[in-house]
Design a protein around this motif. Structure first.
Motif, PDB file in Angstrom:
ATOM      1  N   ARG A   5       1.037  -1.177  -0.072  1.00  0.00           N
ATOM      2  CA  ARG A   5      -0.169   0.089   0.136  1.00  0.00           C
ATOM      3  C   ARG A   5       0.881   1.277  -0.034  1.00  0.00           C
ATOM      4  NH1 ARG A   5      -4.150   0.101   4.952  1.00  0.00           N
ATOM      5  NH2 ARG A   5      -4.820   1.885   3.571  1.00  0.00           N
ATOM      6  N   PHE A   6       1.903   1.095   0.702  1.00  0.00           N
ATOM      7  CA  PHE A   6       2.816   2.373   0.806  1.00  0.00           C
ATOM      8  C   PHE A   6       3.390   2.743  -0.612  1.00  0.00           C
ATOM      9  CE2 PHE A   6       7.012   4.038   1.155  1.00  0.00           C
ATOM     10  CZ  PHE A   6       6.867   5.381   1.812  1.00  0.00           C
ATOM     11  N   THR A   7       3.717   1.604  -1.338  1.00  0.00           N
ATOM     12  CA  THR A   7       4.422   1.587  -2.540  1.00  0.00           C
ATOM     13  C   THR A   7       3.559   2.185  -3.328  1.00  0.00           C
ATOM     14  OG1 THR A   7       5.898   0.099  -2.275  1.00  0.00           O
ATOM     15  CG2 THR A   7       5.720   0.592  -4.395  1.00  0.00           C
ATOM     16  N   LEU A   8       2.262   1.647  -3.397  1.00  0.00           N
ATOM     17  CA  LEU A   8       0.898   2.072  -4.197  1.00  0.00           C
ATOM     18  C   LEU A   8       0.932   3.575  -4.055  1.00  0.00           C
ATOM     19  CD1 LEU A   8      -1.019   1.519  -6.385  1.00  0.00           C
ATOM     20  CD2 LEU A   8      -2.501   0.912  -4.439  1.00  0.00           C
ATOM     21  N   GLY A  41       4.973  -2.819 -10.339  1.00  0.00           N
ATOM     22  CA  GLY A  41       4.814  -4.247 -10.727  1.00  0.00           C
ATOM     23  C   GLY A  41       5.466  -5.149  -9.875  1.00  0.00           C
ATOM     24  N   ILE A  42       6.878  -4.773  -9.630  1.00  0.00           N
ATOM     25  CA  ILE A  42       7.706  -5.674  -8.870  1.00  0.00           C
ATOM     26  C   ILE A  42       6.852  -6.110  -7.415  1.00  0.00           C
ATOM     27  CG2 ILE A  42       9.922  -5.888  -7.665  1.00  0.00           C
ATOM     28  CD1 ILE A  42      11.066  -4.543 -10.134  1.00  0.00           C
ATOM     29  N   GLU A  43       6.468  -5.023  -6.992  1.00  0.00           N
ATOM     30  CA  GLU A  43       5.877  -5.133  -5.610  1.00  0.00           C
ATOM     31  C   GLU A  43       4.660  -6.038  -5.611  1.00  0.00           C
ATOM     32  OE1 GLU A  43       6.929  -3.919  -2.671  1.00  0.00           O
ATOM     33  OE2 GLU A  43       8.392  -2.800  -3.209  1.00  0.00           O
ATOM     34  N   GLY A  52      -2.223  -7.397 -10.776  1.00  0.00           N
ATOM     35  CA  GLY A  52      -1.696  -6.202 -10.542  1.00  0.00           C
ATOM     36  C   GLY A  52      -0.529  -5.918 -11.417  1.00  0.00           C
ATOM     37  N   ALA A  53       0.580  -6.894 -11.221  1.00  0.00           N
ATOM     38  CA  ALA A  53       1.800  -7.015 -11.665  1.00  0.00           C
ATOM     39  C   ALA A  53       1.603  -6.515 -13.357  1.00  0.00           C
ATOM     40  CB  ALA A  53       2.749  -7.793 -11.311  1.00  0.00           C
ATOM     41  N   LYS A  54       0.981  -7.463 -14.163  1.00  0.00           N
ATOM     42  CA  LYS A  54       1.077  -7.414 -15.419  1.00  0.00           C
ATOM     43  C   LYS A  54       0.362  -6.019 -15.701  1.00  0.00           C
ATOM     44  CE  LYS A  54      -1.438 -11.318 -16.156  1.00  0.00           C
ATOM     45  NZ  LYS A  54      -2.192 -12.293 -16.833  1.00  0.00           N
ATOM     46  N   GLN A  58       2.572  -3.393 -18.022  1.00  0.00           N
ATOM     47  CA  GLN A  58       2.165  -3.165 -19.382  1.00  0.00           C
ATOM     48  C   GLN A  58       2.029  -1.574 -19.300  1.00  0.00           C
ATOM     49  OE1 GLN A  58      -1.690  -5.400 -19.192  1.00  0.00           O
ATOM     50  NE2 GLN A  58      -1.072  -6.152 -21.299  1.00  0.00           N
ATOM     51  N   LYS A  59       1.584  -0.864 -18.413  1.00  0.00           N
ATOM     52  CA  LYS A  59       1.600   0.688 -18.099  1.00  0.00           C
ATOM     53  C   LYS A  59       3.144   1.260 -18.422  1.00  0.00           C
ATOM     54  CE  LYS A  59      -2.597   0.985 -15.580  1.00  0.00           C
ATOM     55  NZ  LYS A  59      -3.260   1.415 -14.237  1.00  0.00           N
ATOM     56  N   SER A  60       3.940   0.678 -17.960  1.00  0.00           N
ATOM     57  CA  SER A  60       5.232   0.844 -17.784  1.00  0.00           C
ATOM     58  C   SER A  60       5.947   0.918 -19.606  1.00  0.00           C
ATOM     59  CB  SER A  60       6.322   0.142 -16.990  1.00  0.00           C
ATOM     60  OG  SER A  60       7.406   0.377 -17.233  1.00  0.00           O
ATOM     61  N   LEU A  61       5.339  -0.191 -19.890  1.00  0.00           N
ATOM     62  CA  LEU A  61       5.743  -0.445 -21.408  1.00  0.00           C
ATOM     63  C   LEU A  61       5.005   0.608 -22.269  1.00  0.00           C
ATOM     64  CD1 LEU A  61       6.044  -4.231 -21.703  1.00  0.00           C
ATOM     65  CD2 LEU A  61       7.761  -2.495 -21.504  1.00  0.00           C
TER      66      LEU A  61
END
Length: 255
Positions: A5-8, A41-43, A52-54, A58-61
Motif C-alpha cells: 500500500r505504501f508503494t502504491l 509491478g515488482i511489488e 496487478g503486476a501485469k 504494461q503501463k510501464s511499457l
C-alpha cells in the motif's frame, strides 16, 4: 500501512506529480512514471498479485516500450501463471533489450532449467555469472552447477559449485552437490569435508536437512562404517521424504 500500500501510494504521488507538470517536464515526467510503474509491478509480484503486476508492467511499457525490466517482470508473471510460451517471449525480448543484464540471463536460465532445457539454460546461466558485480552471482554459479550436472559435465559442475562457495561460503546446495560429485569420483574424504560443513550449519540451526543431504549422509556414513549414523539418516529420510527419489534410491540400495 503495509509495503504494497505504501508503494502504491508513493507511485500515485509520483504519477500525480508527473501529470501536473508534464507540460513543463515532458520526457523527465515520462521516465519517472515508467520507473514508478515498473517498481509497482515488482511489488505486486512479490505480493503474489499477478494481475496487478501485469497491469503495472504494461503501463510501464506503454510509456517506454524498450524497458527491459518491465519485459522481465511480465515474463516472471507469465511463468508463475503457467504460461511458458508467453514467459519465454518476454524473457527473450528482455535479453535483446539488455544483453548485459546478469539478472535477466539468470531468470531466463532458471526458466529454461525448470523446463528441462538444460543446454540452453547453461548458456544463459553462464552469461549471468560473467558480471562480477551481480548481487546474486553466487546463486547464478550454483544454478549453473546444477545445470551442468544434468548434462553429466562433472568437471564444469564442480568448478561452478566451487565458485559459488568462494563468493558465498554458506551456499548449502553447493556443499551437498560437491559432496555428491566427490562421492561419484570415489573421493570420500573430500565428500566428507563438504558434508561436515553442511552438518555444522544444521547443528547451528541455520539450515535443515533435505532429501539429497540425507542420502549423501547415508552413503558417507556407510563408507566410513558408521552404521548407526547411516541408520539415523535413513530414518529421517523415510519419515520426512518418503516420496522422494532419494528415498527410492535408498530402498534399492538396502535390498
Amino acid at each position: 500501512m503495509n509495503v504494497l500500500r505504501f508503494t502504491l501510494l508513493l507511485a500515485l504521488l509520483v504519477l500525480g506529480g508527473c501529470a501536473a507538470e508534464n507540460t513543463r517536464r515532458g520526457v523527465e515526467g515520462g521516465e519517472a512514471a515508467n520507473t514508478a510503474y515498473t517498481r509497482l509491478g515488482i511489488e505486486y509480484l512479490q505480493a503474489g498479485d499477478l494481475q496487478g503486476a501485469k497491469n503495472s508492467f504494461q503501463k510501464s511499457l506503454a510509456i517506454a516500450p524498450g524497458d527491459a525490466e518491465a519485459h522481465n517482470g511480465l515474463a516472471l508473471a507469465f511463468q508463475l501463471e503457467g504460461e511458458p510460451e508467453l514467459a519465454e517471449q518476454y524473457f527473450r525480448k528482455a535479453t535483446r533489450l539488455a544483453p548485459q543484464s546478469a539478472m535477466i540471463h539468470n531468470n531466463l536460465g532458471a526458466f529454461l532449467f525448470a523446463a528441462q532445457r538444460y543446454k540452453e539454460a547453461c548458456e544463459e546461466l553462464a552469461q549471468a555469472t560473467q558480471d562480477p558485480f551481480y548481487n546474486r552471482r553466487s546463486q547464478a554459479f550454483e544454478n549453473l552447477g546444477r545445470c551442468y550436472s544434468h548434462l553429466s559435465q562433472s568437471a564444469a559442475a564442480k568448478h561452478a559449485f566451487e565458485r559459488a562457495l568462494q563468493i558465498s561460503p554458506n551456499r548449502v546446495i553447493s556443499m551437498i552437490e560437491l559432496a555428491e560429485l566427490e562421492l561419484q569420483a570415489g573421493q570420500v574424504g573430500n565428500a566428507e569435508i563438504y558434508f561436515e560443513r553442511f552438518s555444522d550449519l544444521v547443528e547451528r540451526r541455520r539450515v535443515e536437512h533435505y532429501a539429497k543431504s540425507l542420502w549423501v549422509g547415508i552413503r558417507i556414513a556407510r563408507e566410513r562404517g558408521h552404521t548407526s549414523q547411516a541408520a539415523t539418516y535413513a530414518l529421517l529420510l523415510k519419515n520426512l521424504f518418503p516420496d522422494s527419489p532419494e528415498y527410492k534410491l535408498y530402498e534399492e540400495s538396502a535390498r
